[in-house]
Design an enzyme around this catalytic site. Structure first.
Site, PDB file in Angstrom:
ATOM      1  N   CYS B  89       0.809  -1.220   0.000  1.00 18.00           N
ATOM      2  CA  CYS B  89       0.000   0.000   0.000  1.00 18.00           C
ATOM      3  C   CYS B  89       0.840   1.266   0.000  1.00 18.00           C
ATOM      4  O   CYS B  89       0.308   2.363  -0.148  1.00 18.00           O
ATOM      5  CB  CYS B  89      -0.954  -0.018   1.185  1.00 18.00           C
ATOM      6  SG  CYS B  89      -2.015  -1.472   1.111  1.00 18.00           S
ATOM      7  N   HIS B 367     -10.019   2.375  -0.579  1.00 13.43           N
ATOM      8  CA  HIS B 367      -8.570   2.166  -0.586  1.00 13.43           C
ATOM      9  C   HIS B 367      -8.167   1.162  -1.670  1.00 13.43           C
ATOM     10  O   HIS B 367      -8.004  -0.022  -1.394  1.00 13.43           O
ATOM     11  CB  HIS B 367      -8.150   1.675   0.817  1.00 13.43           C
ATOM     12  CG  HIS B 367      -6.721   1.270   0.929  1.00 13.43           C
ATOM     13  ND1 HIS B 367      -5.695   1.934   0.289  1.00 13.43           N
ATOM     14  CD2 HIS B 367      -6.130   0.256   1.625  1.00 13.43           C
ATOM     15  CE1 HIS B 367      -4.541   1.344   0.580  1.00 13.43           C
ATOM     16  NE2 HIS B 367      -4.773   0.318   1.379  1.00 13.43           N
ATOM     17  N   CYS B 398       0.805   3.146   5.861  1.00 10.96           N
ATOM     18  CA  CYS B 398       1.263   1.824   6.288  1.00 10.96           C
ATOM     19  C   CYS B 398       1.098   0.834   5.150  1.00 10.96           C
ATOM     20  O   CYS B 398       0.358   1.080   4.208  1.00 10.96           O
ATOM     21  CB  CYS B 398       0.461   1.364   7.502  1.00 10.96           C
ATOM     22  SG  CYS B 398      -1.314   1.283   7.177  1.00 10.96           S
TER      23      CYS B 398
END
Lengths: 284, 412
Positions: B89, B367, B398
């Site tokens: 990510c 996301h 993160c």
């Protein structure tokens, strides 16, 4: 000229069955004089996505102009299956096509789709005619196309028209495309064109082909897809269908900038013989 | 002469829940759409950029050159080179940092950092025994040898394998890891739901004010983030059942990010080059830092950004309070809250949470893993620019594998 409005785009399979039955009229060839029109046609995103995938386009909000041709195709059959036409779509050969995209069309646009048959003229093998399709969005002409078909054996008085063919200069392909045996089936699913010569060996044999042949408009779309990222918002594309491509098969393709636009072709693997030639011209 | 990389602007697709409006779109389609929107916004059609860096977390093996293929399918000049990068990510921030570093070093004047993920079009693979049998059969030199290889295949080997979002070394999903962290840092359900609510309210207000007008281009008829719930409330969030952490867990579908489809791209240029070419200069990328923790031995999987921030601030001689704005990626509401708690406990300090995620973040926007970094960087650059020259912002994202990245932006 009269306009005949249909409530929706016709379903192709039953219509095609009509278009297969030969006309019993043995007199001079006739084509319908009216324009068929369907208003407010919505575009199905799932079908567009499948069409894009089968033809090599990325899935964009902006639709390919060949997709708009596909949306008009039902009206081609409608025109060439009725009683006022002695020419049957199932019997004609698509010899050339040109289309103009006047501005980007997005998948959410609702389309007024129309088509008319025109310009019936003699040819040494029969007669030629044009189906002129138009797509309007909110009254604005966004796309038009002219599909020229040859009706073998049709009789029209007058002097034979020669089809203008640019001489093909052998060119080494810059791409090789492998066309699987089921490509005709794949394109049938996304285009709705049910002509069995693209999917059945038996039907193909009946028309003199050893194996099924891919739809000319697939070849057109696949070639356009190769160039499309480089094209402006508005352009014209003209193609000539030189000879059919048997399935399965491996073909060559090339495209290059030319005179402010592009020239392109789908050829045999060596680039010696063209299956389809194309010219793309940006609109001023 | 020192060279600095500035963020010129950004473009992303709307983000939508996986399996909905963009279900038919591939990573390549989405990334191309983001690049085309960027090209349209900044007049880049037919122009050669020095490089486009992009990546995806869920990636088909056929997409080994995903970004390069997307560039060739876009309006950019086809002689624009491209590279695929992937750091889970953190990908979307890493691609921006990669381009910014090349610009700073003089290896590039203009480039794009991008990311995309389609959870709808995730690769399905075959089982390991089947894959190994097919490879053996392929290597076989005789028919009996080939048949022997194929004979090892059992019916249960034929089931398709969907990608999993679990940590390979712990077998725990990201949510399960975060649930451990959430309990350890005593993050309450109430605090998580409040953070989720703020995310939705802030994102809705930003959309309503037209903030995303020059950051988002519609795709396939979608013109707004599809997961945004402007009318959600603490009451609605409070009734949701726990999704992670067992029956007494505090993490729900409402305060966790769902699987999302989308793509984002950020245009970067050398500051002087941008000026000479009449392009906007929103913010400089001042510095960035990655860090990793050993979650296999019990570290908090998603709190590596706290270590990254400590190292970055020390190098820059800055304190946590030196920023006007903070963008903390909301993998889970509890991730953000645990990050704040750890910053405080480790002596880095506290931040004014009214300056955090002021136009919403991943809980409301969704996301799409590798696209989140681009969303955050472009959003923060625009916000900082509006606050005036010198305004600084901190980005924290993160990532799987116990990694994290932080970056500092400063308004031009």
């Amino acid at each position: 000229m009269s306009v005949r409005e249909l409530p929706e785009l016709p379903s192709l399979v039953p219509l095609f069955a009509k278009a297969v039955l030969p006309s019993l009229d043995r007199g001079p060839a006739r084509i319908p004089g009216d324009t068929v029109l369907v208003r407010g046609v919505g575009q199905d995103l799932g079908r567009l996505a499948d069409y894009d995938r089968v033809c090599g386009f990325g899935l964009s909000e902006v639709v390919p102009p060949t997709w708009l041709h596909v949306l008009t195709f039902g009206l081609h059959i409608e025109l060439l299956s009725g009683r006022d036409s002695t020419i049957r779509l199932a019997g004609v050969v698509h010899v050339s096509n040109r289309m103009r995209l006047h501005r980007p069309v997005v998948v959410t646009d609702r389309l007024d789709v129309s088509a008319r048959a025109t310009n019936l003229r003699p040819h040494k093998r029969g007669a030629l005619l044009d189906i002129v399709g138009e797509v309007h969005v909110d009254g604005e002409l966004v796309w038009d196309g002219v599909s020229t078909y040859l009706a073998p054996g049709a009789k029209v008085p007058g002097t034979d028209e020669q089809l203008a063919r640019e001489e093909y200069v052998p060119t080494t392909p810059n791409a090789v495309w492998r066309l699987p045996a089921d490509l005709g089936r794949q394109y049938r699913a996304v285009s709705g064109d049910p002509n069995p010569i693209h999917t059945s060996r038996l039907a193909a044999r009946a028309f003199g082909f050893a194996r099924p042949i891919i739809h000319g408009m697939w070849t057109h779309a696949r070639l356009l897809a190769a160039v499309q990222p480089r094209l402006p918002d508005a352009y014209a594309v003209e193609v000539g269908f030189a000879r059919p491509i048997l399935l399965p098969g491996t073909v060559g393709a090339w495209w290059r900038p030319d005179a402010g636009g592009w020239v392109a072709a789908v050829t045999d693997r060596a680039g010696a013989k063209p299956y389809l030639t194309a010219r793309i011209t940006p609109s001023p | 002469m020192t060279r600095s990389a500035v963020i010129v602007g950004g473009n992303r697709t709307p983000f939508v829940k996986a399996g909905t409006s963009f279900a038919a779109a591939s990573n390549s389609d989405l990334l191309t759409a983001a690049l085309d929107g960027l090209a349209a916004r900044f007049g880049l059609a037919g122009r050669r950029l020095d490089e486009v860096a992009g990546g995806a977390v869920l990636k088909h093996s056929r997409d080994f050159n995903l970004t390069r293929e997307a560039v060739m399918g876009s309006a950019l000049d086809p002689t624009t080179p491209a590279v695929d990068l992937q750091q889970a990510c953190a990908t979307g921030v890493e691609t921006v940092v990669y381009i910014a570093n090349k610009i700073a070093l003089g290896q590039a004047d203009v480039g794009v950092g991008a990311g995309v993920d389609s959870a709808s079009d995730a690769p399905i693979t075959i089982t390991e025994p089947l894959r190994r049998a097919l490879l053996r059969a392929n290597r076989a030199r005789s028919l009996p040898e080939r048949l022997r290889a194929l004979a090892t295949i059992r019916p249960h080997h034929l089931a398709p394998v969907a990608p999993q979002v679990v940590e390979p070394r712990t077998g725990l999903s990201m949510g399960e890891h975060q649930a451990v962290t959430t309990a350890k840092w005593e993050i309450t359900r109430q605090a998580q739901d409040e953070l989720a609510l703020a995310s939705h309210r802030n994102l809705a207000a930003a959309w309503d004010s037209g903030f995303f007008g020059d950051l988002v281009t519609g795709y396939l008829g979608v013109n707004r983030d599809g997961l945004l719930r402007p009318d959600t409330s603490l009451e609605k969030l409070a009734v949701l059942k726990p999704a992670f952490g067992g029956p007494d867990g505090t993490m729900t579908a409402g305060n966790s990010t769902p699987l999302t489809d989308g793509a984002a791209a950020v245009l970067l240029a050398e500051e002087g080059w941008a000026e000479a070419n009449g392009l906007p200069r929103l913010a400089r990328l001042v510095d960035a830092q990655v860090a990793a923790v050993d979650h296999t031995s019990g570290d908090d999987l998603l709190l590596a950004p706290t270590d990254a921030a400590a190292r970055l601030l020390e190098r820059q001689g800055m304190a946590l309070g030196d920023f006007e704005l903070y963008e903390l990626h909301e993998a889970f509401a509890a991730t953000v809250l645990a990050t704040l708690a750890k910053w405080e406990k480790s002596g880095l300090g506290t931040i004014d949470t009214d300056r955090m995620n002021v136009t919403g973040s991943s809980l409301a926007a969704g996301h799409p893993f590798a696209a989140t970094g681009g969303r955050i960087v472009a959003t923060l650059a625009k916000l900082l620019h509006a606050r005036g020259s010198g305004a600084r912002g901190l980005v924290s994202v993160c990532a799987a594998g116990g990694q994290g990245i932080v970056a500092i932006l400063e308004a031009v």
